[in-house]
Write a protein that holds these residues in place. Sequence first.
Motif, PDB file in Angstrom:
ATOM      1  N   ARG A 233       0.833  -1.201   0.000  1.00 24.40           N
ATOM      2  CA  ARG A 233       0.000   0.000   0.000  1.00 24.40           C
ATOM      3  C   ARG A 233       0.871   1.255   0.000  1.00 24.40           C
ATOM      4  NH1 ARG A 233      -5.041   2.072   2.021  1.00 24.40           N
ATOM      5  NH2 ARG A 233      -5.800  -0.062   2.337  1.00 24.40           N
ATOM      6  N   GLU A 237       0.958   3.940  -3.056  1.00 21.20           N
ATOM      7  CA  GLU A 237       0.512   5.299  -2.754  1.00 21.20           C
ATOM      8  C   GLU A 237       1.623   6.311  -3.006  1.00 21.20           C
ATOM      9  OE1 GLU A 237      -2.949   4.476   0.634  1.00 21.20           O
ATOM     10  OE2 GLU A 237      -0.985   5.263   1.241  1.00 21.20           O
ATOM     11  N   ASP A 238       2.850   5.927  -2.695  1.00 20.72           N
ATOM     12  CA  ASP A 238       3.985   6.826  -2.923  1.00 20.72           C
ATOM     13  C   ASP A 238       4.205   7.054  -4.415  1.00 20.72           C
ATOM     14  OD1 ASP A 238       6.295   8.360  -2.129  1.00 20.72           O
ATOM     15  OD2 ASP A 238       7.524   6.688  -2.797  1.00 20.72           O
ATOM     16  N   SER A 240       1.961   6.662  -6.901  1.00 19.65           N
ATOM     17  CA  SER A 240       0.806   7.252  -7.584  1.00 19.65           C
ATOM     18  C   SER A 240       0.435   8.634  -7.062  1.00 19.65           C
ATOM     19  CB  SER A 240      -0.407   6.331  -7.454  1.00 19.65           C
ATOM     20  OG  SER A 240      -0.826   6.243  -6.100  1.00 19.65           O
ATOM     21  N   TRP A 242      -1.772   8.984  -4.714  1.00 19.30           N
ATOM     22  CA  TRP A 242      -3.174   8.868  -4.296  1.00 19.30           C
ATOM     23  C   TRP A 242      -3.293   7.824  -3.189  1.00 19.30           C
ATOM     24  CZ3 TRP A 242      -7.134  11.821  -6.364  1.00 19.30           C
ATOM     25  CH2 TRP A 242      -6.838  12.527  -7.537  1.00 19.30           C
ATOM     26  N   LYS A 243      -4.322   7.985  -2.361  1.00 17.38           N
ATOM     27  CA  LYS A 243      -4.650   6.948  -1.395  1.00 17.38           C
ATOM     28  C   LYS A 243      -5.090   5.694  -2.149  1.00 17.38           C
ATOM     29  CE  LYS A 243      -4.003   9.176   2.483  1.00 17.38           C
ATOM     30  NZ  LYS A 243      -2.942   8.738   3.434  1.00 17.38           N
ATOM     31  N   TYR A 244      -4.822   4.552  -1.556  1.00 12.48           N
ATOM     32  CA  TYR A 244      -5.103   3.297  -2.255  1.00 12.48           C
ATOM     33  C   TYR A 244      -6.577   3.181  -2.636  1.00 12.48           C
ATOM     34  CZ  TYR A 244      -4.479  -1.557  -3.617  1.00 12.48           C
ATOM     35  OH  TYR A 244      -4.411  -2.719  -4.348  1.00 12.48           O
ATOM     36  N   GLN A 246      -8.500   5.367  -3.610  1.00 14.12           N
ATOM     37  CA  GLN A 246      -8.840   6.249  -4.733  1.00 14.12           C
ATOM     38  C   GLN A 246      -8.274   5.760  -6.064  1.00 14.12           C
ATOM     39  OE1 GLN A 246      -7.116   9.758  -2.671  1.00 14.12           O
ATOM     40  NE2 GLN A 246      -9.095  10.733  -3.034  1.00 14.12           N
ATOM     41  N   LEU A 247      -7.560   4.642  -6.025  1.00 11.36           N
ATOM     42  CA  LEU A 247      -6.940   4.136  -7.244  1.00 11.36           C
ATOM     43  C   LEU A 247      -7.939   3.370  -8.106  1.00 11.36           C
ATOM     44  CD1 LEU A 247      -3.549   2.898  -5.737  1.00 11.36           C
ATOM     45  CD2 LEU A 247      -4.024   5.063  -6.900  1.00 11.36           C
ATOM     46  N   ASN A 251     -11.202   8.322  -8.740  1.00 10.84           N
ATOM     47  CA  ASN A 251     -10.634   9.648  -8.512  1.00 10.84           C
ATOM     48  C   ASN A 251     -11.018  10.563  -9.669  1.00 10.84           C
ATOM     49  OD1 ASN A 251      -8.381   9.485 -10.652  1.00 10.84           O
ATOM     50  ND2 ASN A 251      -8.069   7.620  -9.436  1.00 10.84           N
TER      51      ASN A 251
END
Length: 258
Positions: A233, A237-238, A240, A242-244, A246-247, A251
């Motif tokens: 995770r 997240e790092d 992208s 985005w929070k996972y 929201q993937l 989004n």
Amino acid sequence: FRLHLGMYLGGYISQDVFNAAFTFFVVFALAGSITVASSLLGTMYIVQFVAVAIASYVALRKSPSRAYQLAAVSFAIGVVALLVLWNAGVRSTEALIWVPIVFAGLGRGALNYIPWATYNYMADVDEIVTGRRREGAFAGVMTFVRKMTQSAAVFAVTTIMSWGGFVSGAEVQSDQAINTLAMVLGVGTIAVLFFGIFVSTRFKLNSATHDVLMAEIDRLKAGDTTPPTAERRAIVEDLSGWKYEQLWGNNPVAGIRR
């Protein structure tokens, strides 16, 4: 993608600045000629082919960002060495002048290679965000921004040279004009290189993190709703931004909701 674009522009704009000033610097500061300047640039381009092999090895064994940083430092060393030799009175026909040319060539070759070698990774990062493949869009943005910034860089260099007293077409330039040439070649090139290095420190994509990214994409494609491990995770997240949760299309960037 923004970080990748920043590295791309840092590497290429630094070369635009260097190229715009280099021939004039050789002719007027190093007492050379256009023929000598062309010969030095030609050698630099040949060295760039060797740099591609080195950059490929470092990028695979370490990371693209580390390879980029080493390339930028090599290019900067070449620029600084060129200015040091000029200040010491070395002329363009002396053997020592080839030392900075080799360093600059190694750096430039790698800086040209790395952004395009990692280009396909950007589509993978975008896919986990949007759930779609959009390679063409990224290529279009990179090409457009590149053309715009190249024109801006050349315009900026010629404008600064003019302000510094450089007279186009003159056979001899004033000391002020030559000092301005040296400043543009040195400060201008190295400043843009340091911008690229700064951006690269935040670029975390490498072979290991890319493997994690692709594994998560495959899992999401298969409809697996099992929560990822904390490590996976954090990596995704790092990469992208985005929070996972929201993937995969959840989004505003994707324009759809899965």
